[in-house]
Design a protein around this motif. Sequence first.
Motif, mmCIF file in Angstrom:
data_model
loop_
_atom_site.group_PDB
_atom_site.id
_atom_site.type_symbol
_atom_site.label_atom_id
_atom_site.label_comp_id
_atom_site.label_asym_id
_atom_site.label_seq_id
_atom_site.Cartn_x
_atom_site.Cartn_y
_atom_site.Cartn_z
ATOM 1 N N GLN A 197 0.822 -1.213 0.000
ATOM 2 C CA GLN A 197 0.000 0.000 0.000
ATOM 3 C C GLN A 197 0.854 1.260 0.000
ATOM 4 N N THR A 198 2.160 1.068 0.012
ATOM 5 C CA THR A 198 3.059 2.218 0.056
ATOM 6 C C THR A 198 3.850 2.319 -1.234
ATOM 7 N N ILE A 199 3.852 3.485 -1.826
ATOM 8 C CA ILE A 199 4.662 3.758 -3.003
ATOM 9 C C ILE A 199 5.801 4.666 -2.568
ATOM 10 N N ARG A 200 7.018 4.180 -2.661
ATOM 11 C CA ARG A 200 8.180 4.943 -2.213
ATOM 12 C C ARG A 200 8.779 5.693 -3.403
ATOM 13 N N ARG A 201 8.683 7.002 -3.352
ATOM 14 C CA ARG A 201 9.213 7.826 -4.429
ATOM 15 C C ARG A 201 10.545 8.469 -4.087
ATOM 16 N N ALA A 202 10.941 8.403 -2.822
ATOM 17 C CA ALA A 202 12.130 9.130 -2.387
ATOM 18 C C ALA A 202 13.391 8.540 -3.000
ATOM 19 N N VAL A 203 14.265 9.425 -3.472
ATOM 20 C CA VAL A 203 15.564 9.019 -3.982
ATOM 21 C C VAL A 203 16.547 9.090 -2.823
ATOM 22 N N THR A 204 17.120 7.962 -2.438
ATOM 23 C CA THR A 204 18.019 7.919 -1.277
ATOM 24 C C THR A 204 19.488 7.885 -1.674
ATOM 25 N N SER A 205 19.757 7.732 -2.968
ATOM 26 C CA SER A 205 21.142 7.777 -3.430
ATOM 27 C C SER A 205 21.152 8.027 -4.932
ATOM 28 N N ILE A 206 22.236 8.667 -5.371
ATOM 29 C CA ILE A 206 22.466 8.870 -6.809
ATOM 30 C C ILE A 206 23.861 8.359 -7.100
ATOM 31 N N ASP A 207 23.970 7.422 -8.028
ATOM 32 C CA ASP A 207 25.246 6.754 -8.276
ATOM 33 C C ASP A 207 25.720 6.160 -6.948
ATOM 34 N N GLU A 208 26.953 6.478 -6.535
ATOM 35 C CA GLU A 208 27.470 5.947 -5.260
ATOM 36 C C GLU A 208 27.223 6.890 -4.094
ATOM 37 N N VAL A 209 26.512 7.978 -4.322
ATOM 38 C CA VAL A 209 26.372 9.027 -3.307
ATOM 39 C C VAL A 209 25.102 8.842 -2.497
ATOM 40 N N GLU A 210 25.272 8.796 -1.176
ATOM 41 C CA GLU A 210 24.129 8.674 -0.277
ATOM 42 C C GLU A 210 23.453 10.027 -0.093
ATOM 43 N N ILE A 211 22.129 10.034 -0.067
ATOM 44 C CA ILE A 211 21.370 11.236 0.258
ATOM 45 C C ILE A 211 20.616 10.934 1.559
ATOM 46 N N PRO A 212 21.131 11.378 2.699
ATOM 47 C CA PRO A 212 20.482 11.059 3.966
ATOM 48 C C PRO A 212 19.173 11.814 4.125
ATOM 49 N N GLU A 213 18.607 11.715 5.309
ATOM 50 C CA GLU A 213 17.407 12.461 5.635
ATOM 51 C C GLU A 213 17.609 13.943 5.342
ATOM 52 N N SER A 214 16.593 14.581 4.791
ATOM 53 C CA SER A 214 16.699 16.006 4.469
ATOM 54 C C SER A 214 17.022 16.817 5.713
ATOM 55 N N VAL A 215 17.842 17.848 5.525
ATOM 56 C CA VAL A 215 18.195 18.749 6.618
ATOM 57 C C VAL A 215 17.246 19.947 6.562
ATOM 58 N N PRO A 216 16.547 20.263 7.666
ATOM 59 C CA PRO A 216 15.641 21.418 7.650
ATOM 60 C C PRO A 216 16.336 22.671 7.127
ATOM 61 N N SER A 217 15.599 23.477 6.396
ATOM 62 C CA SER A 217 16.193 24.640 5.737
ATOM 63 C C SER A 217 16.881 25.584 6.717
ATOM 64 N N ASP A 218 16.310 25.726 7.933
ATOM 65 C CA ASP A 218 16.912 26.653 8.887
ATOM 66 C C ASP A 218 18.207 26.114 9.490
ATOM 67 N N MET A 219 18.538 24.858 9.198
ATOM 68 C CA MET A 219 19.796 24.286 9.671
ATOM 69 C C MET A 219 20.780 24.103 8.531
ATOM 70 N N MET A 220 20.505 24.782 7.418
ATOM 71 C CA MET A 220 21.411 24.772 6.267
ATOM 72 C C MET A 220 21.647 26.219 5.845
ATOM 73 N N LYS A 221 22.207 27.003 6.741
ATOM 74 C CA LYS A 221 22.491 28.407 6.479
ATOM 75 C C LYS A 221 23.995 28.654 6.544
ATOM 76 N N THR A 222 24.422 29.758 5.944
ATOM 77 C CA THR A 222 25.854 30.061 5.903
ATOM 78 C C THR A 222 26.362 30.698 7.180
#
Length: 297
Positions: A197-222
Amino acid sequence: MATLNYATQYQQALEQEFPYVLYFGALFSTPNNGRYRWVNSRVIEIPTISTTGRVDGDRETIGTKKRNFNNSWTPLTLENHRSWQTLVHPRDIDETNQVASIANITRVFNDEQKFPEMNAYCISKIYSEWTGKSKTADKTVLTTENVLEVFDKMMTDMDNNRVPRAGRILYVTPEVRTLINNAKQIYRTLDVSTQSQTIRRAVTSIDEVEIPESVPSDMMKTVYDFTTGWEVDTTAKQINMCLIHPTAVITPISYEFAKLDPPSAGSEGKWDYFEESFEDVFVLPNKVNAIAFNVEA
């Protein structure tokens, strides 16, 4: 009651949690953290080994023997000195469970204050040191049409700088993860024959590169303001993507003091908790090409 400074045990317990509770947990558990030595509570030294290259051999004579390597130690000073303290009145807690109550208070403090602050400091310090080494972030406005093109350019640059593909991590904001999930170049095959009943659309890696859990926008500032806790600085830019190999950084942490004192005259009958740490994040000079950013224009 005896009062003990349990800084070492506290640090060990936190280090076990870091990979699971920090968005940048892989950077806080980088293999480099086992390759430095402490000089004192605020200074570490990191080793650097260099060698010469090979030369033509000679079958007729024996060449001059000499040392063809060099080992040096580079000192780094931890500048991020942080502390936290709280008083707790015995009547505010169950007196048969004082230590557990303090543990609950510090757990909430860690989860809601300290760990988010460590995330914010980590990414902003990496960005600051990286740009301070004459590196410039990509400022392309990301869309579903070009997000993978920007990623591919980062990957190509790292390939040309001999950064290992295995182990690279792509940190992204939720907005950028959505762009990647819907990128034109990504094709998905859904098995509709299963009863899932679950369709998983999330991309968790591209090629050999891991994409972890998204980082909230306010914790990705300069830039952040760490006067009390953490908050986004008014001059901050949004970091959209950070492609990094964990061996590019070193993240030393030293807890010098973590102690709970029982009620006393000096504390006016209250429990007194205090902790202090020296910590920092450094980009290794010879690994600067193992980091890439896309930031707000």
